[in-house]
Write a protein that holds these residues in place. Sequence first.
Motif, mmCIF file in Angstrom:
data_model
loop_
_atom_site.group_PDB
_atom_site.id
_atom_site.type_symbol
_atom_site.label_atom_id
_atom_site.label_comp_id
_atom_site.label_asym_id
_atom_site.label_seq_id
_atom_site.Cartn_x
_atom_site.Cartn_y
_atom_site.Cartn_z
ATOM 1 N N ARG A 167 -84.075 28.892 -1.324
ATOM 2 C CA ARG A 167 -85.560 29.376 -1.574
ATOM 3 C C ARG A 167 -85.897 30.392 -0.474
ATOM 4 N NH1 ARG A 167 -86.048 23.339 -0.684
ATOM 5 N NH2 ARG A 167 -86.510 23.805 1.239
ATOM 6 N N ILE A 168 -84.903 31.208 0.238
ATOM 7 C CA ILE A 168 -85.312 32.201 1.166
ATOM 8 C C ILE A 168 -85.548 33.516 0.457
ATOM 9 C CG2 ILE A 168 -84.083 31.191 2.945
ATOM 10 C CD1 ILE A 168 -81.805 33.020 2.375
ATOM 11 N N ASP A 169 -86.054 34.335 0.836
ATOM 12 C CA ASP A 169 -86.599 35.606 0.217
ATOM 13 C C ASP A 169 -85.558 36.602 0.466
ATOM 14 O OD1 ASP A 169 -87.817 37.598 -0.989
ATOM 15 O OD2 ASP A 169 -89.272 38.122 0.567
ATOM 16 N N LEU A 170 -84.389 36.861 -0.314
ATOM 17 C CA LEU A 170 -83.447 37.753 -0.381
ATOM 18 C C LEU A 170 -83.053 38.138 -1.761
ATOM 19 C CD1 LEU A 170 -81.673 38.350 2.181
ATOM 20 C CD2 LEU A 170 -80.327 36.774 1.349
ATOM 21 N N PRO A 171 -82.687 39.368 -1.736
ATOM 22 C CA PRO A 171 -82.100 39.837 -3.182
ATOM 23 C C PRO A 171 -81.093 38.964 -3.624
ATOM 24 C CG PRO A 171 -82.198 41.715 -1.468
ATOM 25 C CD PRO A 171 -82.689 40.500 -0.910
ATOM 26 N N PRO A 172 -81.102 38.544 -4.827
ATOM 27 C CA PRO A 172 -80.379 37.345 -5.471
ATOM 28 C C PRO A 172 -79.054 37.301 -5.292
ATOM 29 C CG PRO A 172 -82.129 38.269 -7.257
ATOM 30 C CD PRO A 172 -82.055 39.047 -5.995
ATOM 31 N N THR A 173 -78.338 38.683 -5.412
ATOM 32 C CA THR A 173 -76.782 38.774 -5.244
ATOM 33 C C THR A 173 -76.624 38.612 -3.753
ATOM 34 O OG1 THR A 173 -77.184 41.037 -5.120
ATOM 35 C CG2 THR A 173 -76.563 40.472 -7.275
ATOM 36 N N LEU A 174 -77.324 38.984 -3.007
ATOM 37 C CA LEU A 174 -77.199 38.766 -1.286
ATOM 38 C C LEU A 174 -77.323 37.556 -0.968
ATOM 39 C CD1 LEU A 174 -76.265 40.907 0.600
ATOM 40 C CD2 LEU A 174 -78.536 41.240 1.173
ATOM 41 N N ARG A 175 -78.203 36.549 -1.719
ATOM 42 C CA ARG A 175 -78.558 35.249 -1.368
ATOM 43 C C ARG A 175 -77.306 34.461 -1.822
ATOM 44 N NH1 ARG A 175 -82.308 33.693 -5.280
ATOM 45 N NH2 ARG A 175 -83.940 34.990 -3.900
ATOM 46 N N ALA A 176 -76.634 34.665 -3.099
ATOM 47 C CA ALA A 176 -75.471 34.071 -3.396
ATOM 48 C C ALA A 176 -74.246 34.218 -2.448
ATOM 49 C CB ALA A 176 -74.946 34.886 -4.665
ATOM 50 N N THR A 218 -81.660 31.386 9.959
ATOM 51 C CA THR A 218 -82.420 31.490 10.799
ATOM 52 C C THR A 218 -83.052 32.852 11.209
ATOM 53 O OG1 THR A 218 -81.092 29.608 11.892
ATOM 54 C CG2 THR A 218 -82.835 30.753 13.259
ATOM 55 N N MET A 219 -82.394 33.858 11.057
ATOM 56 C CA MET A 219 -82.965 35.243 11.116
ATOM 57 C C MET A 219 -84.131 35.340 10.268
ATOM 58 S SD MET A 219 -80.033 37.595 12.166
ATOM 59 C CE MET A 219 -78.447 37.115 11.398
ATOM 60 N N LEU A 220 -83.740 34.610 8.836
ATOM 61 C CA LEU A 220 -84.867 35.273 7.726
ATOM 62 C C LEU A 220 -86.013 34.353 7.734
ATOM 63 C CD1 LEU A 220 -81.897 35.672 5.119
ATOM 64 C CD2 LEU A 220 -83.395 37.265 6.127
ATOM 65 N N THR A 221 -85.906 33.193 8.320
ATOM 66 C CA THR A 221 -86.872 32.135 8.353
ATOM 67 C C THR A 221 -87.650 31.772 9.614
ATOM 68 O OG1 THR A 221 -85.691 30.137 8.438
ATOM 69 C CG2 THR A 221 -85.965 31.032 6.205
ATOM 70 N N GLY A 222 -86.976 32.142 10.773
ATOM 71 C CA GLY A 222 -87.437 31.800 11.991
ATOM 72 C C GLY A 222 -87.402 30.324 12.273
ATOM 73 N N GLU A 223 -86.553 29.609 11.490
ATOM 74 C CA GLU A 223 -86.236 28.132 11.570
ATOM 75 C C GLU A 223 -84.712 27.817 11.569
ATOM 76 O OE1 GLU A 223 -88.704 26.419 8.800
ATOM 77 O OE2 GLU A 223 -90.653 26.827 9.601
ATOM 78 N N ALA A 224 -84.302 26.809 12.126
ATOM 79 C CA ALA A 224 -83.210 26.436 12.061
ATOM 80 C C ALA A 224 -82.886 25.653 11.069
ATOM 81 C CB ALA A 224 -82.746 25.403 13.298
ATOM 82 N N LEU A 225 -81.461 25.953 10.175
ATOM 83 C CA LEU A 225 -81.205 25.221 9.132
ATOM 84 C C LEU A 225 -81.282 23.674 9.169
ATOM 85 C CD1 LEU A 225 -80.387 25.814 6.066
ATOM 86 C CD2 LEU A 225 -77.981 25.600 6.766
ATOM 87 N N PRO A 226 -81.807 22.943 8.329
ATOM 88 C CA PRO A 226 -81.748 21.573 8.692
ATOM 89 C C PRO A 226 -80.478 20.775 8.936
ATOM 90 C CG PRO A 226 -83.606 21.805 6.839
ATOM 91 C CD PRO A 226 -82.790 23.198 7.166
ATOM 92 N N ASP A 227 -80.289 19.535 9.499
ATOM 93 C CA ASP A 227 -78.936 18.992 9.701
ATOM 94 C C ASP A 227 -78.497 18.560 8.435
ATOM 95 O OD1 ASP A 227 -77.016 16.949 10.268
ATOM 96 O OD2 ASP A 227 -78.120 16.499 12.306
ATOM 97 N N PRO A 228 -77.151 19.133 8.014
ATOM 98 C CA PRO A 228 -76.679 18.766 6.831
ATOM 99 C C PRO A 228 -76.202 17.495 6.505
ATOM 100 C CG PRO A 228 -74.947 19.720 8.404
ATOM 101 C CD PRO A 228 -76.301 19.677 9.043
#
Length: 476
Positions: free
Chosen positions: A251-260, A230-240
């Motif tokens: 799909r978020i914009d984050l360094p690959p190792t940190l995204r992992a 939510t901090m990175l996109t401004g939106e809540a993660l969809p219902d799992p």
Amino acid sequence: MFTEPDQGFRPRIAHDFTGETLGGRYHFDYRIGYGAAASIYAATCKNTGAIFALKVLHPDHDNDAVEVQRFKQEGLLAAQIRHPNLIPAYDAGWLGGRHFIAMELIEGKTLADVLKDGPIPWERSVSIVCDVLAGLAALHERAVAHRDISPNNCILEFIGGSERARLSDLGYARVVEGMSEAEGLKLGVPPESVPTMIFGTPYFIAPERLRGSPGDFRADIYSVGALWYTMLTGEALPDPRDSDPVAVAQRIDLPPTLRAVLLGSVEIRMRRHHSAASMADAIRKTLEDIRAPSNDAIHKMLADLHGQRRRARRFKTFAPLLVVPVWLAVQPEPTSSECPDPKMLVASPAVAACPELPVATPVDPEPEIRPEPAPSAATPTTPPPEWKSDSQVLVEVHADEPRAASRREVAGSARVFNLRRALAKCKPPGPMSLEIAIVSGEKTQIDGEPAEGELGRCVEGVLASHPPKRAETLKL
């Protein structure tokens, strides 16, 4: 822009105690906010003049034994588990006909208020996540699961010019049964669980809790991952229950190792970080790798240094032939320019643990240049020392790098299919391990659960293209 999810059950309250005094001790200055169970006021203690955040249970719940016990437990937990990233309680009980908790008043904003202006940079988000994990780890160390991590329960304050996040609201916290770490806590009678009630904030609740599980440390980790998203996109993660959180967060914009690391927090429970401390450790190691220069960057730096040295030597070699002999005779002997030690270039503590890189052999050590008499017609001019082109220098700089495999070698290695190697390519980045159980005619199991999500699709695709001849279990 982040908008607070509609929780549906949040009531409108008719009472407001602003201006009143609680039991002759706390004066209600103004109301800060309210939730489903309680209101929070800024209140001044008449005995000391100190200002507290006073949380008061709604009068409608005074006769609800479960709500009262849960409220009492919140005060006891906040008083007994202290940490800079939690909010401490100093007093609690029954006073002036009200159940109350007196806590530290934090001058700051909730993360929900900050996100109304849009997403925040990933560097700031990592700092906030680390603060939240630090406070959460203090709870986990005492066998307490928070169960309501959300933007509304994360308060940001500024101290000495730096930002600090603090985790609030232990109203839905639960002591995990069977853990010795909880033995030192004095909580009284634990509140009864309500089987049909799911506590927490929509879109920040782990999928296993939505299926009826009471929730443990890994459920908190999912909430932290949803908070980070939510901090990175401004939106809540969809219902799992409606989508695959890993595929969405991919799909978020984050360094690959940190995204992992983030993906490891919203995975299915068996493949999730098992505690706040383990996730914080993964982030710390990843940040060290991000700050460390790569091998390619150091090779390029060395190549640039060799190029500069070569150009300087070229100028020193030919410059004496272009000036007056008298000037040349009075000049002092020039000092040689030594190439810096590559190890000295890597001085950062974060890089110190990196493997030692191959150092390129210096080319053409710089000759010592001394003043000579001016050249005459009878004395032939000494030819300049041999120098090498930039392409030759780069070849020598990279001489120690691994050689790329030839086409024949690649074709030879492709003849034999290795199932373990193929399945390992499906494994998400990170330190986690997987156990894949393959049984002919049955659904493939990953860590004891049916293969699902991006990982499951990758595994099924490998098995479909190369059907195994027998049942086996592979540990990756």
